[in-house]
Design an enzyme around this catalytic site. Structure first.
Site, PDB file in Angstrom:
ATOM      1  CB  THR A  43       4.933 -40.593  -2.572  1.00 40.42           C
ATOM      2  OG1 THR A  43       6.209 -41.041  -2.139  1.00 40.42           O
ATOM      3  CG2 THR A  43       3.883 -41.603  -2.203  1.00 40.42           C
ATOM      4  CB  ALA A  58     -13.841 -38.256 -16.350  1.00 35.55           C
ATOM      5  CE  LYS A  71       2.469 -33.419   6.116  1.00 36.63           C
ATOM      6  NZ  LYS A  71       2.102 -34.675   5.513  1.00 36.63           N
ATOM      7  CD  GLU A  76     -10.146 -31.299   1.197  1.00 34.12           C
ATOM      8  OE1 GLU A  76      -9.898 -31.576   2.373  1.00 34.12           O
ATOM      9  OE2 GLU A  76     -11.068 -30.551   0.840  1.00 34.12           O
ATOM     10  N   GLY A  83      -5.138 -36.476   4.109  1.00 37.05           N
ATOM     11  CA  GLY A  83      -5.115 -37.147   2.804  1.00 37.05           C
ATOM     12  C   GLY A  83      -6.376 -36.912   2.006  1.00 37.05           C
ATOM     13  CD  GLU A  92       8.391 -40.627   5.205  1.00 42.03           C
ATOM     14  OE1 GLU A  92       9.503 -40.556   4.683  1.00 42.03           O
ATOM     15  OE2 GLU A  92       7.320 -40.468   4.591  1.00 42.03           O
ATOM     16  CG  ASP A 138       2.292 -35.302   9.878  1.00 40.16           C
ATOM     17  OD1 ASP A 138       2.695 -34.925   8.763  1.00 40.16           O
ATOM     18  OD2 ASP A 138       1.170 -35.828  10.055  1.00 40.16           O
ATOM     19  CE  LYS A 170      -1.071 -34.543   8.130  1.00 44.57           C
ATOM     20  NZ  LYS A 170      -0.896 -35.994   8.352  1.00 44.57           N
TER      21      LYS A 170
HETATM   22  N1  LIG Z   1       3.237 -39.158   0.720  1.00 43.62           N
HETATM   23  C1  LIG Z   1       2.024 -38.996   1.206  1.00 43.62           C
HETATM   24  O1  LIG Z   1       1.305 -39.952   1.469  1.00 43.62           O
HETATM   25  C2  LIG Z   1       1.500 -37.587   1.463  1.00 43.62           C
HETATM   26  C3  LIG Z   1       0.208 -37.424   1.983  1.00 43.62           C
HETATM   27  C4  LIG Z   1      -0.304 -36.138   2.186  1.00 43.62           C
HETATM   28  C5  LIG Z   1       0.484 -35.032   1.881  1.00 43.62           C
HETATM   29  N2  LIG Z   1       1.748 -35.239   1.389  1.00 43.62           N
HETATM   30  C6  LIG Z   1       2.532 -34.039   1.094  1.00 43.62           C
HETATM   31  O2  LIG Z   1       2.824 -34.011  -0.300  1.00 43.62           O
HETATM   32  C7  LIG Z   1       4.076 -33.388  -0.516  1.00 43.62           C
HETATM   33  C8  LIG Z   1       4.950 -34.334  -1.317  1.00 43.62           C
HETATM   34  O3  LIG Z   1       5.138 -35.544  -0.603  1.00 43.62           O
HETATM   35  P1  LIG Z   1       5.775 -36.851  -1.305  1.00 43.62           P
HETATM   36  O4  LIG Z   1       5.578 -37.962  -0.333  1.00 43.62           O
HETATM   37  O5  LIG Z   1       5.272 -37.002  -2.695  1.00 43.62           O
HETATM   38  O6  LIG Z   1       7.340 -36.450  -1.329  1.00 43.62           O
HETATM   39  P2  LIG Z   1       8.520 -37.174  -2.123  1.00 43.62           P
HETATM   40  O7  LIG Z   1       8.116 -38.549  -2.521  1.00 43.62           O
HETATM   41  O8  LIG Z   1       9.748 -36.981  -1.317  1.00 43.62           O
HETATM   42  O9  LIG Z   1       8.650 -36.314  -3.466  1.00 43.62           O
HETATM   43  C9  LIG Z   1       9.148 -34.997  -3.477  1.00 43.62           C
HETATM   44  C10 LIG Z   1       9.358 -34.556  -4.925  1.00 43.62           C
HETATM   45  O10 LIG Z   1       9.793 -33.212  -4.894  1.00 43.62           O
HETATM   46  C11 LIG Z   1      11.003 -33.079  -5.619  1.00 43.62           C
HETATM   47  N3  LIG Z   1      11.874 -32.076  -4.995  1.00 43.62           N
HETATM   48  C12 LIG Z   1      12.408 -32.093  -3.750  1.00 43.62           C
HETATM   49  N4  LIG Z   1      13.181 -31.000  -3.551  1.00 43.62           N
HETATM   50  C13 LIG Z   1      13.121 -30.290  -4.708  1.00 43.62           C
HETATM   51  C14 LIG Z   1      13.705 -29.083  -5.136  1.00 43.62           C
HETATM   52  N5  LIG Z   1      14.520 -28.383  -4.348  1.00 43.62           N
HETATM   53  N6  LIG Z   1      13.426 -28.650  -6.387  1.00 43.62           N
HETATM   54  C15 LIG Z   1      12.623 -29.361  -7.225  1.00 43.62           C
HETATM   55  N7  LIG Z   1      12.044 -30.523  -6.856  1.00 43.62           N
HETATM   56  C16 LIG Z   1      12.291 -30.981  -5.628  1.00 43.62           C
HETATM   57  C17 LIG Z   1      11.645 -34.437  -5.557  1.00 43.62           C
HETATM   58  O11 LIG Z   1      12.561 -34.512  -6.636  1.00 43.62           O
HETATM   59  P3  LIG Z   1      13.411 -35.833  -6.991  1.00 43.62           P
HETATM   60  O12 LIG Z   1      12.434 -36.727  -7.689  1.00 43.62           O
HETATM   61  O13 LIG Z   1      14.488 -35.327  -7.886  1.00 43.62           O
HETATM   62  O14 LIG Z   1      13.894 -36.376  -5.676  1.00 43.62           O
HETATM   63  C18 LIG Z   1      10.432 -35.363  -5.666  1.00 43.62           C
HETATM   64  O15 LIG Z   1      10.090 -35.546  -7.021  1.00 43.62           O
HETATM   65  C19 LIG Z   1       4.622 -33.040   0.879  1.00 43.62           C
HETATM   66  O16 LIG Z   1       4.280 -31.717   1.196  1.00 43.62           O
HETATM   67  C20 LIG Z   1       3.881 -33.997   1.782  1.00 43.62           C
HETATM   68  O17 LIG Z   1       3.760 -33.492   3.104  1.00 43.62           O
HETATM   69  C21 LIG Z   1       2.260 -36.469   1.177  1.00 43.62           C
END
Ligand SMILES: NC(=O)c1ccc[n+]([C@@H]2O[C@H](COP(=O)([O-])OP(=O)(O)OC[C@H]3O[C@@H](n4cnc5c(N)ncnc54)[C@H](OP(=O)(O)O)[C@@H]3O)[C@@H](O)[C@H]2O)c1
Length: 410
Positions: free
Chosen positions: A16, A31, A92, A116, A121, A177, A188, A192
């Protein structure tokens, strides 16, 4: 560092946030080059099925970690910093449990670790605490730092829906989720708040030291009753100075309508920082989402391209205290007979609790006593609640929810 004017970014994770980051980087590259004098390019992307970490590391000036969880994220972040790379992370979980190890590593290797996107977010609260308010002595932080639970509570208040129905709506809209455990239990938000407390008080704070309570037991009825007192319910994270150290906690809490966080509805986040020097600053905005979080992550990348920046130092060794003073809403389902309020008031009085407002509602099998207490030590309040629960006129277990009892200028 490469000698061209390219700035090469290794992207760990393409979900995501990672996917949105790659898109945003492409849109904003020109930019960013105008601001920094270097053109940012993606040096490689690692997912579970593609990319090689070492190769990506070797070809990068900076690594963005948006995998999430502890391992392998921790290992990659440490290896990147030991190799002299700046790191930007939105993780986090990792920072609230391994922050000290990671910040020490950043310091030892003279690199930046920016995060950040890990808290609230796109709301720039990390930068504000570390830089803009670095000179202020922060007394208290209150935060709505989990958009999922804020959406659920807002829906329950707006429509009278049950917790289960509001959670279902949040899942259908993509705000929660499929497994919402971390959000609805408060874990969660606790992660934070651990990070915010760490920055505000310059003392180590681990996720395990944060007391948290979720929203699973909240009923629409409680929200309805409390509205009559002028109260609205939020999942509130608190980090504050107390007599013996600091207190860091997350729990549902009622707020009076003039509190700056009372009007934050839906999946939004907001953080209120209080300090004598600045009175009170509130920051609010979207708390999550791919493009929103990616914008915070890319902001960190740009900052790292224009040094210097700080890693948090430990200058204090404060105790994290659990038994603090709170005001409470107390909901009692009682038998409708004389003397009930007097007995309840006597037990509360014995524990030093004093009632701020009280209403009696319903008759017969539907009789309730609903009250708001003035602040008192939580252990005293819960001792009183335990005694009240044993009274023979009680028809159900008492329900207690904290009230943030602060006056703010309207
Ligand atoms: N989503 C939000 O709105 C949000 C907001 C604030 C902070 N965050 C933080 O941002 C981070 C990512 O969140 P997300 O929502 O983007 O997660 P996500 O959609 O589940 O994406 C995780 C990514 O990491 C890859 N991955 C997982 N395990 C791995 C491993 N062992 N080796 C290599 N790659 C691996 C996954 O690979 P695959 O593509 O192969 O599955 C995927 O591309 C987290 O720490 C989350 O707490 C998220």
């Amino acid at each position: 560092m490469h000698e061209t004017s390219e700035f090469r970014i290794g992207l760990l994770g393409s979900g995501t946030v990672g996917g949105a980051f790659a898109e945003l980087l492409e849109q904003r590259a020109v930019a960013i080059e105008a601001i920094t004098g270097m053109r940012p390019v993606l040096a490689g992307t690692l997912t579970r099925s593609r990319g090689d970490f070492q190769e990506i590391l070797d070809g990068s000036d900076l690594v963005v970690e948006v995998i999430g969880g502890i391992e392998p994220a921790r290992d990659y972040v440490l290896r990147a910093m030991r190799a002299g790379r700046h790191v930007v992370s939105a993780n986090k979980q990792l920072l609230s449990q391994y922050g000290e190890e990671l910040w020490a590593c950043a310091r030892e290797n003279g690199v930046q670790l920016r995060f950040e996107g890990a808290v609230a977010g796109v709301v720039p609260v990390i930068r504000v605490l570390q830089e803009s308010l670095a000179a202020a002595r922060v007394e208290r932080i209150h935060g709505i730092v989990n958009g999922t639970t804020n959406y659920i509570l807002s829906e329950m208040a707006r429509t009278g829906a049950s917790y289960a129905d509001a959670l279902g709506a949040a899942q259908r809209l993509g705000y929660a989720e499929a497994d919402p455990t971390d959000d609805v239990t408060g874990r969660d938000a606790a992660a934070k708040m651990a990070i915010l407390a760490r920055l505000a008080y310059s003392t180590p704070v681990h996720l395990d030291q944060v007391v948290y309570e979720g929203i699973e037991h909240i009923t629409a009825e409680d929200i309805g009753f409390a509205r009559d007192f002028g109260l609205g319910l939020k999942l509130i994270g608190t980090a504050e100075r107390v007599a013996d150290g600091i207190s860091v906690r997350v729990h549902p809490a009622f707020l009076y309508g003039n509190h700056p966080l009372a009007s934050i509805n839906g999946p939004f986040n907001a953080v209120t920082i209080e300090s004598e020097a600045i009175t009170e600053v509130t920051l609010s905005g979207p708390g999550a989402g791919g493009p929103q979080t990616a914008s915070a992550v890319l902001g960190d990348v740009i900052s790292a391209m224009i040094p210097p920046a700080s890693t948090p130092e430990t200058t204090e060794d404060l105790a994290v205290v659990n038994d603090v003073a709170s005001a409470f809403y107390l909901h009692l389902e009682v038998a409708d007979r004389p003397g009930v309020l007097a007995q309840v008031a006597e037990i509360l009085g014995m524990q030093g609790a004093s009632i701020r407002s009280v209403v009696q509602r319903g008759l017969g099998d539907n009789a309730r006593l609903v009250m708001v207490m003035h602040p008192l030590r939580e252990s005293n309040f819960y001792a009183a609640v335990q005694l009240i629960a044993q009274l023979d006129f009680m028809r159900a277990a008492p329900r207690a929810i904290r009230v943030i009892d602060e006056e703010f200028a309207a």
